[in-house]
Design a protein around this motif. Sequence first.
Motif, PDB file in Angstrom:
ATOM      1  N   LYS A  29      37.449 -13.596 -17.923  1.00 42.25           N
ATOM      2  CA  LYS A  29      37.041 -13.919 -16.560  1.00 42.25           C
ATOM      3  C   LYS A  29      35.526 -13.864 -16.443  1.00 42.25           C
ATOM      4  O   LYS A  29      34.873 -13.030 -17.071  1.00 42.25           O
ATOM      5  N   GLN A  30      34.960 -14.756 -15.656  1.00 45.07           N
ATOM      6  CA  GLN A  30      33.512 -14.785 -15.481  1.00 45.07           C
ATOM      7  C   GLN A  30      33.011 -13.440 -14.961  1.00 45.07           C
ATOM      8  O   GLN A  30      33.496 -12.926 -13.947  1.00 45.07           O
ATOM      9  N   SER A  31      32.029 -12.880 -15.635  1.00 39.58           N
ATOM     10  CA  SER A  31      31.536 -11.542 -15.301  1.00 39.58           C
ATOM     11  C   SER A  31      30.147 -11.542 -14.679  1.00 39.58           C
ATOM     12  O   SER A  31      29.716 -10.529 -14.131  1.00 39.58           O
ATOM     13  N   GLN A  32      29.435 -12.651 -14.782  1.00 43.37           N
ATOM     14  CA  GLN A  32      28.111 -12.737 -14.184  1.00 43.37           C
ATOM     15  C   GLN A  32      27.841 -14.164 -13.734  1.00 43.37           C
ATOM     16  O   GLN A  32      28.484 -15.109 -14.202  1.00 43.37           O
ATOM     17  N   ALA A  33      26.895 -14.315 -12.816  1.00 48.36           N
ATOM     18  CA  ALA A  33      26.524 -15.646 -12.354  1.00 48.36           C
ATOM     19  C   ALA A  33      25.917 -16.437 -13.510  1.00 48.36           C
ATOM     20  O   ALA A  33      25.282 -15.871 -14.402  1.00 48.36           O
ATOM     21  N   ILE A  34      26.126 -17.738 -13.498  1.00 49.38           N
ATOM     22  CA  ILE A  34      25.575 -18.631 -14.521  1.00 49.38           C
ATOM     23  C   ILE A  34      24.876 -19.780 -13.820  1.00 49.38           C
ATOM     24  O   ILE A  34      25.396 -20.349 -12.852  1.00 49.38           O
ATOM     25  N   SER A  35      23.675 -20.114 -14.301  1.00 44.20           N
ATOM     26  CA  SER A  35      22.913 -21.226 -13.746  1.00 44.20           C
ATOM     27  C   SER A  35      22.630 -22.240 -14.849  1.00 44.20           C
ATOM     28  O   SER A  35      22.135 -21.876 -15.913  1.00 44.20           O
ATOM     29  N   ILE A  36      22.956 -23.493 -14.586  1.00 37.46           N
ATOM     30  CA  ILE A  36      22.640 -24.599 -15.501  1.00 37.46           C
ATOM     31  C   ILE A  36      21.451 -25.332 -14.889  1.00 37.46           C
ATOM     32  O   ILE A  36      21.536 -25.810 -13.747  1.00 37.46           O
ATOM     33  N   VAL A  37      20.342 -25.399 -15.597  1.00 33.53           N
ATOM     34  CA  VAL A  37      19.116 -25.947 -15.013  1.00 33.53           C
ATOM     35  C   VAL A  37      18.607 -27.154 -15.796  1.00 33.53           C
ATOM     36  O   VAL A  37      18.854 -27.292 -16.995  1.00 33.53           O
TER      37      VAL A  37
END
Length: 432
Positions: A29-37
């Motif tokens: 399960k996703q555990s932290q925010a992810i940013s695609i830049v």
Amino acid sequence: MKKYIYTYTLCLAVLFSSLSFAQQTPADKQSQAISIVGVTAHIGNGSTIENATVVFENGKITRIGTSANTATAGKVIDAKGKHVYPGFIAPNSTLGLVEVDAVRATRDQQETGSFNPHIRSLIAYNTESKVVESCRPNGILTAQITPRGGAVSGTSSIVQLDAWNWEDAAIKVDDGIHMNWPNNYSRGRWWLGEPRGLRPNKNYAKQLTQIQDVFNETASYLKGSRSPKNLPYEAMEGLLDGSQKLYVHVNTEKGILDAIEFGKKNKLKIVIVGGYHAHKVATTLRQNKIPVLLHRTHSVPNMDDEDYDLSYKKAKILTDAGVLVGLENSGQMERMNTRNLPFLAGTVAAHGLDKEKALQLITSNTAKILGIDDRLGTLEVGKDATLFISEGDALDMRGNILTHAFIEGRELSLETHQTKLWKRYTKKYDGK
């Protein structure tokens, strides 16, 4: 005795070989925010955002916009020069229901009998399928698992393609029932002395009457005491109360028109599946708001007098006419060919349809048709973070090279048996 020892040894060998090539463990399960830049974002609704930032947390997209105006959070993935897409959706698929066509024990896509609305494909879905695993590196992350055979095949369900079991996989349970519409033409059975070629099906009207009788009986049963209990009739309740769709597998012009009239008469939500001649009745489809899951784009014409590129341009004809269209890939080797779904849309784009509209045929349009557009199909705030990053154009096999893929924010492994072989033989022919 030697015969039994040989059989036992062979069974063990098959067992251990299958275990040694088991599918990867499903992602955490996703555990932290992810940013695609820095990425070109293909939203899935016909629009794009250049130099975009996509942020997702707890499995949902929380922000999307230009990098200049969108703050990042958590882990940052620099995707400059790359492309991000919503996960592709494969409708009318038997993924996970058959593993090896030549091995009967692995084929579970069809039940005996002709009238099986109560058969549920979901509980037969095999999340350990290596064929399912092979779809993810091409961006196919969701599928409608559909039974086959009979007049009424059974009930489909929609799953995500990275799960421990069918319960984990399920996105939408029992979304609709699938019916194979009678063909108004029959082909001569030469082995019985009948003339070769097509001729009118003399039993067509009778078969339509039988279908209507079944729906009349179902309606009477559901309004009555429901005793004795009839599982097939119980399973059709969702069709009559509007909570389920009827997926009508039909290809001929007359068959499509008759199916539309049948749906209107019985107040059903219908979807045309296949629809080889759907372009001939596009106006009627639009007027009645009937969507089409169009047959495999990579097909040759059925008739001698048809354009050689009819299958390539049919989606554009229907789209231009205002019909809601998605692409499906049933047919020969359909499970293994599911991974080619993005290239079906690419072929449509190469034959006149705008590239972003072609993308909709395997994202937002399909999500709308399947009734999952509140969660999937586009890159929008609040929707599932089911998406992937590609080095190039994902509708072109030269550019469809995934670097990252996520289902509900969970980062997937893109390794499969095929990718391992590809890397192995790339080294061989590179002289390494």
